[in-house]
Design a protein around this motif. Structure first.
Motif, PDB file in Angstrom:
ATOM      1  N   SER A 172       0.849  -1.192   0.000  1.00 24.91           N
ATOM      2  CA  SER A 172       0.000   0.000   0.000  1.00 24.91           C
ATOM      3  C   SER A 172       0.883   1.240   0.000  1.00 24.91           C
ATOM      4  O   SER A 172       1.972   1.236   0.562  1.00 24.91           O
ATOM      5  CB  SER A 172      -0.895   0.007   1.255  1.00 24.91           C
ATOM      6  OG  SER A 172      -1.554   1.253   1.401  1.00 24.91           O
ATOM      7  N   GLY A 173       0.355   2.292  -0.618  1.00 28.56           N
ATOM      8  CA  GLY A 173       1.055   3.566  -0.597  1.00 28.56           C
ATOM      9  C   GLY A 173       0.309   4.611   0.195  1.00 28.56           C
ATOM     10  O   GLY A 173       0.569   5.811   0.033  1.00 28.56           O
ATOM     11  N   ALA A 174      -0.624   4.183   1.047  1.00 29.35           N
ATOM     12  CA  ALA A 174      -1.418   5.140   1.830  1.00 29.35           C
ATOM     13  C   ALA A 174      -0.514   5.962   2.741  1.00 29.35           C
ATOM     14  O   ALA A 174       0.258   5.425   3.532  1.00 29.35           O
ATOM     15  CB  ALA A 174      -2.462   4.398   2.660  1.00 29.35           C
ATOM     16  N   TYR A 191       1.890   7.726  -1.552  1.00 23.73           N
ATOM     17  CA  TYR A 191       1.398   8.446  -2.730  1.00 23.73           C
ATOM     18  C   TYR A 191       1.592   9.959  -2.624  1.00 23.73           C
ATOM     19  O   TYR A 191       1.794  10.633  -3.640  1.00 23.73           O
ATOM     20  CB  TYR A 191      -0.067   8.112  -2.977  1.00 23.73           C
ATOM     21  CG  TYR A 191      -0.309   6.661  -3.322  1.00 23.73           C
ATOM     22  CD1 TYR A 191       0.511   6.003  -4.240  1.00 23.73           C
ATOM     23  CD2 TYR A 191      -1.349   5.938  -2.740  1.00 23.73           C
ATOM     24  CE1 TYR A 191       0.299   4.672  -4.562  1.00 23.73           C
ATOM     25  CE2 TYR A 191      -1.572   4.600  -3.062  1.00 23.73           C
ATOM     26  CZ  TYR A 191      -0.745   3.975  -3.966  1.00 23.73           C
ATOM     27  OH  TYR A 191      -0.954   2.653  -4.283  1.00 23.73           O
ATOM     28  N   VAL A 192       1.539  10.502  -1.420  1.00 20.54           N
ATOM     29  CA  VAL A 192       1.784  11.941  -1.270  1.00 20.54           C
ATOM     30  C   VAL A 192       3.223  12.267  -1.663  1.00 20.54           C
ATOM     31  O   VAL A 192       3.490  13.215  -2.415  1.00 20.54           O
ATOM     32  CB  VAL A 192       1.492  12.412   0.166  1.00 20.54           C
ATOM     33  CG1 VAL A 192       1.952  13.854   0.356  1.00 20.54           C
ATOM     34  CG2 VAL A 192       0.006  12.300   0.493  1.00 20.54           C
ATOM     35  N   ASP A 218     -10.413   8.788  -4.752  1.00 21.82           N
ATOM     36  CA  ASP A 218     -10.348   8.052  -3.494  1.00 21.82           C
ATOM     37  C   ASP A 218      -9.016   8.386  -2.832  1.00 21.82           C
ATOM     38  O   ASP A 218      -8.317   9.316  -3.264  1.00 21.82           O
ATOM     39  CB  ASP A 218     -10.498   6.544  -3.719  1.00 21.82           C
ATOM     40  CG  ASP A 218      -9.424   5.959  -4.627  1.00 21.82           C
ATOM     41  OD1 ASP A 218      -8.469   6.689  -4.996  1.00 21.82           O
ATOM     42  OD2 ASP A 218      -9.528   4.770  -4.982  1.00 21.82           O
ATOM     43  N   ASP A 219      -8.666   7.666  -1.769  1.00 25.06           N
ATOM     44  CA  ASP A 219      -7.438   7.985  -1.044  1.00 25.06           C
ATOM     45  C   ASP A 219      -6.202   7.903  -1.933  1.00 25.06           C
ATOM     46  O   ASP A 219      -5.257   8.671  -1.765  1.00 25.06           O
ATOM     47  CB  ASP A 219      -7.265   7.043   0.157  1.00 25.06           C
ATOM     48  CG  ASP A 219      -8.248   7.324   1.270  1.00 25.06           C
ATOM     49  OD1 ASP A 219      -8.835   8.430   1.268  1.00 25.06           O
ATOM     50  OD2 ASP A 219      -8.452   6.453   2.133  1.00 25.06           O
ATOM     51  N   VAL A 220      -6.200   6.961  -2.867  1.00 28.93           N
ATOM     52  CA  VAL A 220      -5.043   6.814  -3.761  1.00 28.93           C
ATOM     53  C   VAL A 220      -4.853   8.074  -4.595  1.00 28.93           C
ATOM     54  O   VAL A 220      -3.803   8.726  -4.568  1.00 28.93           O
ATOM     55  CB  VAL A 220      -5.219   5.584  -4.679  1.00 28.93           C
ATOM     56  CG1 VAL A 220      -4.100   5.547  -5.725  1.00 28.93           C
ATOM     57  CG2 VAL A 220      -5.210   4.302  -3.862  1.00 28.93           C
ATOM     58  N   GLY A 221      -5.876   8.429  -5.366  1.00 25.08           N
ATOM     59  CA  GLY A 221      -5.765   9.582  -6.258  1.00 25.08           C
ATOM     60  C   GLY A 221      -5.665  10.903  -5.532  1.00 25.08           C
ATOM     61  O   GLY A 221      -4.917  11.802  -5.935  1.00 25.08           O
ATOM     62  N   GLY A 275      -4.048   6.992 -11.287  1.00 29.02           N
ATOM     63  CA  GLY A 275      -5.044   5.949 -11.102  1.00 29.02           C
ATOM     64  C   GLY A 275      -4.389   4.598 -11.239  1.00 29.02           C
ATOM     65  O   GLY A 275      -3.195   4.491 -11.549  1.00 29.02           O
ATOM     66  N   LEU A 276      -5.148   3.552 -10.997  1.00 34.30           N
ATOM     67  CA  LEU A 276      -4.611   2.204 -10.988  1.00 34.30           C
ATOM     68  C   LEU A 276      -5.171   1.362 -12.120  1.00 34.30           C
ATOM     69  O   LEU A 276      -6.301   1.570 -12.569  1.00 34.30           O
ATOM     70  CB  LEU A 276      -4.931   1.525  -9.649  1.00 34.30           C
ATOM     71  CG  LEU A 276      -4.542   2.287  -8.387  1.00 34.30           C
ATOM     72  CD1 LEU A 276      -4.965   1.497  -7.141  1.00 34.30           C
ATOM     73  CD2 LEU A 276      -3.047   2.572  -8.349  1.00 34.30           C
TER      74      LEU A 276
END
Length: 434
Positions: A172-174, A191-192, A218-221, A275-276
């Motif tokens: 995860s990259g959260a 991701y940040v 979402d949290d990713v984008g 995006g994924l």
């Protein structure tokens, strides 16, 4: 019966008191000396300095945490191993197991074999929580290693934090995981941070004067977009970002007409797609359809051959203008140990970005065990990880200090090129930090 005269009786009583006093003092002295000997082993035997020195040199025996022993270290992992997303988990866990198999075959870590217990959560948060609870409370593992998938990781983070069990590497990259606690050791770039570095590359490599960002809502984008905004601000280039409020899409969307038309009308010279998998492939297909062929940059989560196989049929022309962030050194020399181990243990599983990620999860955990030596309490392992600087693996560097949990901070850009009838990634830049 006989009688004692007064003086004689007095003498006997005084003699008895004196004897008892002497005996009591001796016992008290012996007891005191015994306690001191316990407190200070060097005084236990005053007749042998050699024995005293031996006692002083003996290392303090550390009490092992759950799952650790003189011969083995039992760890647990959770992630998707069945269902439509098994194509992610299968190579990921094969890479992890290949590394542990290699280490065990070579004698283990400091003489200890690694025992891995896997739990399938089917990429469902509730099942992930159940699996973590089973590993921690029933299996009593030493650590959680390589928990795969943002939904499951985030759903169970409080359990891991409360128990204090080491958790090494998340699929995860959260960004919130960088602040989860001292027992958490993220490896993948968040991701940040990746967004910040994208902003830097936009200026340094693409000389962008206007950037548009299509991102997943979402949290990713949102994390990625926040990073891009923060990075441009730090560089004094906030004005190059086109309005992005109309460029979001939702996970599961299949029509990207509006987002691509809005991005095209902004007339940017760089498009960032945050995006994924399928979403990014659908965006590329729409870009191909409308002839919007400009340099594009996407997240490291798409730096995989399976993504190219998915996206290239719908975008055979524009895909060669796609660039991708990456955090692994995939040179032939660096990949050789992984390729050799996979050929030996999992010859039928493809070697791709997921395989590499599982391998990195395993080698990061083992690097910490080597650093800790025999101090395999949780506190001992966490302290060892806080002094880790690991540069021998696929990532350019993995290091931690107390309170710092950023994960990998050096990333490079690769571009998509066509080689014969296939599309591949070709490294374009060195590894850099923001």
């Amino acid at each position: 019966m006989f009688k004692l005269k007064g003086n004689t009786l007095l003498i006997l009583v005084l003699s008895l008191v004196l004897i008892l006093s002497i005996t009591g003092c001796k016992k008290e002295a012996d007891s005191t000396n015994g306690d001191k000997a316990k407190d200070n082993p060097a005084t236990e035997d005053s007749h042998s300095n050699q024995d005293d020195n031996k006692d002083e040199e003996k290392p303090v025996k550390v009490e092992y945490a759950n799952g650790a022993s003189d011969s083995a270290i039992k760890i647990g992992t959770v992630g998707v191993q069945s269902g439509p997303l098994a194509f992610i988990g299968t190579p990921y866990f094969a890479g992890m197991e290949a590394y542990f198999n290699k280490v065990n075959e070579e004698g283990g870590v400091n003489g200890r074999k690694i025992e891995l217990i896997k739990k399938d959560d089917e990429f469902k948060p509730d099942k992930s929580v159940q699996a973590i609870e089973s590993l921690v409370f029933d299996e009593e593992v030493f650590a959680i290693v390589g928990h795969l998938g943002t939904p499951g990781v985030m759903a169970s983070v409080d359990i891991v934090k409360e128990e204090g069990i080491p958790s090494v590497y998340f699929g995860s990259g959260a960004a919130t995981l960088t602040e989860a606690g001292e027992n958490f050791f993220p490896v993948q770039p968040n991701y940040v941070y990746e967004g910040k570095l994208m902003a830097k590359y936009a200026m340094d490599e693409f000389n962008a004067s206007k950037i548009a960002v299509i991102y997943r809502n979402d949290d990713v984008g949102k994390d990625g977009l926040d990073g891009i905004v923060d990075g441009l601000k730090a560089l004094g280039k906030s004005d190059v970002l086109a309005a992005s409020d109309q460029l979001a899409y939702n996970a599961g969307d299949t029509d990207f007409t509006v987002q691509v038309q809005k991005a095209k009308s902004a007339n940017p010279d760089l498009l960032i797609i945050y995006g994924l998998g399928g979403g990014t492939a659908g965006i590329l297909k729409e870009i191909e359809k409308v002839g919007f062929n400009i340099p594009m940059l996407t997240t490291y989560s798409n730096a995989d051959a399976s993504f190219l196989a998915m996206a290239s049929p719908g975008a055979p022309n524009v895909i060669t203008n796609l660039h991708v962030m990456g955090w692994l050194d995939v040179s032939e020399a660096k990949l050789k140990p992984l390729n050799d181990a996979m050929a030996k243990y999992f010859a039928d599983v493809p070697v791709n970005a997921y395989t590499m990620a599982g391998w990195v999860a395993a080698e990061t955990f083992v690097a910490g065990v080597k650093q800790a030596g025999d101090n395999l309490s949780w506190a001992g392992y966490i302290d060892a990880m806080n002094h880790l600087k690991f540069t021998e693996g696929l990532a350019p560097e993995i290091s931690y200090t107390t309170g710092v949990r950023e994960g990998v901070t050096q990333m490079a850009i690769s571009r998509v090129v066509q080689q014969d009838d296939a599309f591949i990634f070709e490294l374009l830049t060195d590894f850099n930090a923001f």
